[in-house]
Design a protein around this motif. Structure first.
Motif, PDB file in Angstrom:
ATOM      1  N   ALA A 284      33.965  41.822  44.831  1.00 46.92           N
ATOM      2  CA  ALA A 284      35.163  42.019  44.011  1.00 46.92           C
ATOM      3  C   ALA A 284      34.868  42.907  42.803  1.00 46.92           C
ATOM      4  N   VAL A 285      33.712  42.716  42.184  1.00 45.60           N
ATOM      5  CA  VAL A 285      33.315  43.547  41.043  1.00 45.60           C
ATOM      6  C   VAL A 285      33.175  45.007  41.479  1.00 45.60           C
ATOM      7  N   ALA A 286      32.508  45.218  42.609  1.00 43.82           N
ATOM      8  CA  ALA A 286      32.315  46.582  43.113  1.00 43.82           C
ATOM      9  C   ALA A 286      33.651  47.247  43.436  1.00 43.82           C
ATOM     10  N   ALA A 287      34.559  46.486  44.041  1.00 44.54           N
ATOM     11  CA  ALA A 287      35.872  47.028  44.400  1.00 44.54           C
ATOM     12  C   ALA A 287      36.682  47.383  43.155  1.00 44.54           C
ATOM     13  N   ARG A 288      36.639  46.514  42.155  1.00 44.26           N
ATOM     14  CA  ARG A 288      37.372  46.780  40.916  1.00 44.26           C
ATOM     15  C   ARG A 288      36.802  48.008  40.202  1.00 44.26           C
ATOM     16  N   PHE A 289      35.486  48.122  40.192  1.00 40.34           N
ATOM     17  CA  PHE A 289      34.831  49.258  39.540  1.00 40.34           C
ATOM     18  C   PHE A 289      35.191  50.567  40.247  1.00 40.34           C
ATOM     19  N   HIS A 290      35.259  50.518  41.564  1.00 44.14           N
ATOM     20  CA  HIS A 290      35.652  51.709  42.330  1.00 44.14           C
ATOM     21  C   HIS A 290      37.090  52.102  42.010  1.00 44.14           C
ATOM     22  N   GLN A 291      37.954  51.107  41.918  1.00 43.49           N
ATOM     23  CA  GLN A 291      39.362  51.381  41.613  1.00 43.49           C
ATOM     24  C   GLN A 291      39.509  51.977  40.211  1.00 43.49           C
ATOM     25  N   ASP A 292      38.703  51.504  39.273  1.00 48.68           N
ATOM     26  CA  ASP A 292      38.827  51.948  37.884  1.00 48.68           C
ATOM     27  C   ASP A 292      38.144  53.283  37.616  1.00 48.68           C
ATOM     28  N   THR A 293      37.020  53.545  38.311  1.00 50.57           N
ATOM     29  CA  THR A 293      36.204  54.713  37.962  1.00 50.57           C
ATOM     30  C   THR A 293      36.053  55.729  39.084  1.00 50.57           C
ATOM     31  N   GLY A 294      36.370  55.329  40.317  1.00 51.72           N
ATOM     32  CA  GLY A 294      36.148  56.198  41.457  1.00 51.72           C
ATOM     33  C   GLY A 294      34.723  56.153  41.986  1.00 51.72           C
ATOM     34  N   LEU A 295      33.859  55.336  41.353  1.00 52.29           N
ATOM     35  CA  LEU A 295      32.465  55.245  41.765  1.00 52.29           C
ATOM     36  C   LEU A 295      32.280  54.158  42.825  1.00 52.29           C
ATOM     37  N   LEU A 296      31.571  54.493  43.887  1.00 60.20           N
ATOM     38  CA  LEU A 296      31.224  53.520  44.920  1.00 60.20           C
ATOM     39  C   LEU A 296      29.853  52.931  44.601  1.00 60.20           C
ATOM     40  N   VAL A 297      29.794  51.601  44.494  1.00 59.24           N
ATOM     41  CA  VAL A 297      28.519  50.939  44.215  1.00 59.24           C
ATOM     42  C   VAL A 297      28.244  49.901  45.290  1.00 59.24           C
ATOM     43  N   ASP A 298      26.984  49.625  45.501  1.00 55.25           N
ATOM     44  CA  ASP A 298      26.559  48.639  46.489  1.00 55.25           C
ATOM     45  C   ASP A 298      26.590  47.259  45.843  1.00 55.25           C
ATOM     46  N   PRO A 299      27.480  46.366  46.290  1.00 55.53           N
ATOM     47  CA  PRO A 299      27.587  45.045  45.651  1.00 55.53           C
ATOM     48  C   PRO A 299      26.317  44.216  45.742  1.00 55.53           C
ATOM     49  N   GLU A 300      25.494  44.481  46.766  1.00 49.87           N
ATOM     50  CA  GLU A 300      24.269  43.695  46.945  1.00 49.87           C
ATOM     51  C   GLU A 300      23.100  44.230  46.119  1.00 49.87           C
ATOM     52  N   LYS A 301      23.085  45.514  45.854  1.00 51.30           N
ATOM     53  CA  LYS A 301      21.938  46.122  45.184  1.00 51.30           C
ATOM     54  C   LYS A 301      22.227  46.590  43.769  1.00 51.30           C
ATOM     55  N   GLU A 302      23.509  46.679  43.410  1.00 58.19           N
ATOM     56  CA  GLU A 302      23.837  47.297  42.131  1.00 58.19           C
ATOM     57  C   GLU A 302      24.748  46.451  41.246  1.00 58.19           C
ATOM     58  N   VAL A 303      25.060  45.243  41.654  1.00 59.71           N
ATOM     59  CA  VAL A 303      25.900  44.333  40.860  1.00 59.71           C
ATOM     60  C   VAL A 303      25.126  43.043  40.626  1.00 59.71           C
ATOM     61  N   THR A 304      25.021  42.643  39.361  1.00 63.09           N
ATOM     62  CA  THR A 304      24.354  41.395  38.992  1.00 63.09           C
ATOM     63  C   THR A 304      25.315  40.544  38.175  1.00 63.09           C
ATOM     64  N   VAL A 305      25.609  39.354  38.659  1.00 65.17           N
ATOM     65  CA  VAL A 305      26.510  38.443  37.951  1.00 65.17           C
ATOM     66  C   VAL A 305      25.702  37.668  36.908  1.00 65.17           C
ATOM     67  N   THR A 306      26.262  37.570  35.699  1.00 65.60           N
ATOM     68  CA  THR A 306      25.567  36.935  34.576  1.00 65.60           C
ATOM     69  C   THR A 306      26.471  35.893  33.921  1.00 65.60           C
ATOM     70  N   SER A 307      25.881  35.129  33.016  1.00 62.03           N
ATOM     71  CA  SER A 307      26.652  34.126  32.278  1.00 62.03           C
ATOM     72  C   SER A 307      27.315  34.784  31.073  1.00 62.03           C
ATOM     73  N   GLY A 308      28.407  35.461  31.350  1.00 60.68           N
ATOM     74  CA  GLY A 308      29.121  36.200  30.323  1.00 60.68           C
ATOM     75  C   GLY A 308      28.487  37.562  30.075  1.00 60.68           C
ATOM     76  N   CYS A 309      29.222  38.404  29.354  1.00 62.14           N
ATOM     77  CA  CYS A 309      28.684  39.733  29.050  1.00 62.14           C
ATOM     78  C   CYS A 309      27.530  39.636  28.061  1.00 62.14           C
ATOM     79  N   THR A 310      27.530  38.617  27.217  1.00 63.98           N
ATOM     80  CA  THR A 310      26.432  38.464  26.263  1.00 63.98           C
ATOM     81  C   THR A 310      25.107  38.309  27.000  1.00 63.98           C
ATOM     82  N   GLU A 311      25.106  37.566  28.108  1.00 66.49           N
ATOM     83  CA  GLU A 311      23.870  37.459  28.883  1.00 66.49           C
ATOM     84  C   GLU A 311      23.567  38.762  29.624  1.00 66.49           C
ATOM     85  N   ALA A 312      24.596  39.464  30.049  1.00 63.95           N
ATOM     86  CA  ALA A 312      24.367  40.774  30.669  1.00 63.95           C
ATOM     87  C   ALA A 312      23.682  41.714  29.674  1.00 63.95           C
ATOM     88  N   ILE A 313      24.119  41.668  28.424  1.00 61.20           N
ATOM     89  CA  ILE A 313      23.498  42.470  27.373  1.00 61.20           C
ATOM     90  C   ILE A 313      22.039  42.060  27.194  1.00 61.20           C
TER      91      ILE A 313
END
Length: 470
Positions: free
Chosen positions: A154-183
């Motif tokens: 879902a993250v990859a699909a939303r990012f593609h819709q917003d930016t036109g970029l195709l990303v691999d959900p398995e290799k390029e998306v990491t789910v974190t505990s909020g954006c603060t943890e992503a930071i």
């Protein structure tokens, strides 16, 4: 002497304590076998079965005239052996966050909280129902470390819709505990001690704190009112051969500024020229009111050197769920995931499934969100102007920056304390968002992520009490 007959259900626990006490004696010196001071803080936790047995045994095994002596000896031993505890030097300056301080004052004085950026209304029903269903469906154990497949997709699909970029959900998306943890995962996973990282001041306070934990050298370029535009020549002069990354937040907290395509393009060219990474915090991307949000990763040559971070909380008014993510090419994702594995490892499982449902919301949801927030923004902006503030433009986020100096107080902290105690409204002093606090002493931040009745009440208080006082 204790007898099993007297304590049929406690004898084993008592014997265990005897053995444990002997072990402590052999390793660490004298340790009271039974001591009334351990009634609520024993080895197995306050109020636990073990502590109860110890207290009962203590009462029977120790004569009354000896109890005080044992207690005093133990108290003296504790004081003598107590370590000199202090915060690690890398975090000494960061103390309690300004958000916590202001929220505590708000509660104490019954003030309306327009400081901390969390809504006082709930998120959409369809997302909450998805979380409830996930819980009922038994999706309650540890999730896969980097995210449940449904959310990654879902993250990859939303990012593609917003930016036109195709990303691999398995290799390029990491789910974190909020954006603060992503930071935190991004900084700790990709920044080495001594690396230079450039921030745009004012900045979200966790940036500097996490960079300090990573041992980075922090530099800042100040965005100044009224437009908070990027001083491009200053940015050029700050970048050096030691610069590892630039951290961008657009739409920008706390100013409400949105980085223009011109600004982002120049930043991109500097990063490519100097081999610099970009960490892009885009949690407010759906709260862009007066111009289109641009992801820096979508600019030519930038995806390969960018980590894009986002979360569910701001867009869906579910800040307490703490669901975030980082999108990056595999060579950067590896570092993010290494750090993430040892920060939280995994994020709330049922909430991840609900987040996937949220991200598949129709465009109408985002349109209604903007319309709703534009109405709230108008109430606050008009009210702040009427109350006498100098109000600066805000193109995105749900924050408004103002100049408080027309009211005559010496700095932002003094003004915010007065505003809480005498007016009954909370704002955030912005000097804590600068490397040099003097740069923010004239500015305070308000938020409009509150229901309209709350906003009107706060505005009326300020119009009535501020205008009369000064």
């Amino acid at each position: 002497m204790l007898h099993a007959a007297s304590f049929p259900n406690q004898c084993i626990w008592t014997q265990s304590h005897v053995r444990f006490s002997r072990l402590l004696n052999s390793r660490f010196g004298p340790f009271p076998l039974f001591d009334s001071s351990l009634k609520t803080n024993s080895f197995l936790g306050s109020g636990g079965r073990y502590s109860t047995v110890m207290a009962s045994a203590s009462a029977i095994s120790t004569p009354k005239d000896q109890k005080d002596v044992v207690y005093r000896q133990n108290e003296s031993t504790q004081k003598a052996s107590q370590p000199n505890l202090q915060v690690a030097k890398r975090l000494e300056k960061f103390k309690t966050t300004i958000f916590t301080q202001m929220s505590m004052l708000a509660i104490k004085h019954g003030a309306i909280n327009l400081g901390q950026g969390f809504p006082n209304f709930d998120g959409p029903e369809f997302v909450k129902e998805a979380a409830i269903q996930a819980i009922k469906d038994g999706k309650n154990q540890y999730a896969r470390g980097y995210g449940v497949p449904d959310l990654n997709s879902a993250v990859a699909a939303r990012f593609h819709q917003d930016t036109g970029l195709l990303v691999d959900p398995e290799k390029e998306v990491t789910v974190t505990s909020g954006c603060t943890e992503a930071i935190a995962a991004t900084i700790l996973g990709l920044i080495n001690p001594g690396d230079e990282v450039i921030l745009f001041a004012p900045f979200y306070d966790s940036y500097e704190a996490t960079l300090s934990m990573a041992g980075a050298k922090v530099k800042s370029v100040t965005l100044r009112p009224p437009n908070f535009s990027v001083p491009l020549d200053e940015l050029k002069s700050v970048i050096s051969k030691n610069t590892r990354a630039i951290l961008i937040n657009t739409p920008h907290n706390p100013t409400g500024k949105m980085f223009t395509r011109e600004e982002l393009s120049l930043i991109a060219s500097l990063c490519i020229e100097n081999d610099v990474l970009v960490f892009a915090d885009e949690v407010y991307d759906k709260l862009a009111f007066e111009m289109d949000h641009i992801s820096v990763a979508s600019l030519p040559g930038m995806y390969e050197r960018t980590v894009t971070m986002n979360s569910l909380g701001k867009t869906f008014s579910l800040t307490g769920w703490k669901i975030g993510w980082a999108i990056a090419p595999p060579h950067l994702t590896w570092g993010v995931r290494q750090a993430h594995s040892f920060l939280t490892f995994a994020t709330s499982t049922p909430m991840q499934y609900a987040a996937a449902t949220a991200l598949r919301a129709p465009d109408s949801y985002y349109e209604e969100l903007k319309t709703d927030y534009m109405a709230k923004k108008a109430i606050l902006v008009d009210g702040l102007k009427a109350a006498g503030f100098i109000v600066f433009p805000s193109s995105g986020t749900y924050f408004i920056m103002v100049d408080h100096t027309p009211f005559g107080l010496e700095n932002d902290v003094a003004f915010c304390e007065y505003l809480i105690k005498e007016v009954g409204v909370v704002a955030i002093p912005t000097s804590v968002f600068y490397l040099n606090p003097e740069e923010g002493k004239n500015l305070v931040r308000f938020t409009f992520c509150k229901d309209e009745e709350t906003l009107r009440s706060a505005v009326e208080r300020m119009k009535a009490k501020l205008s009369k006082k000064f």
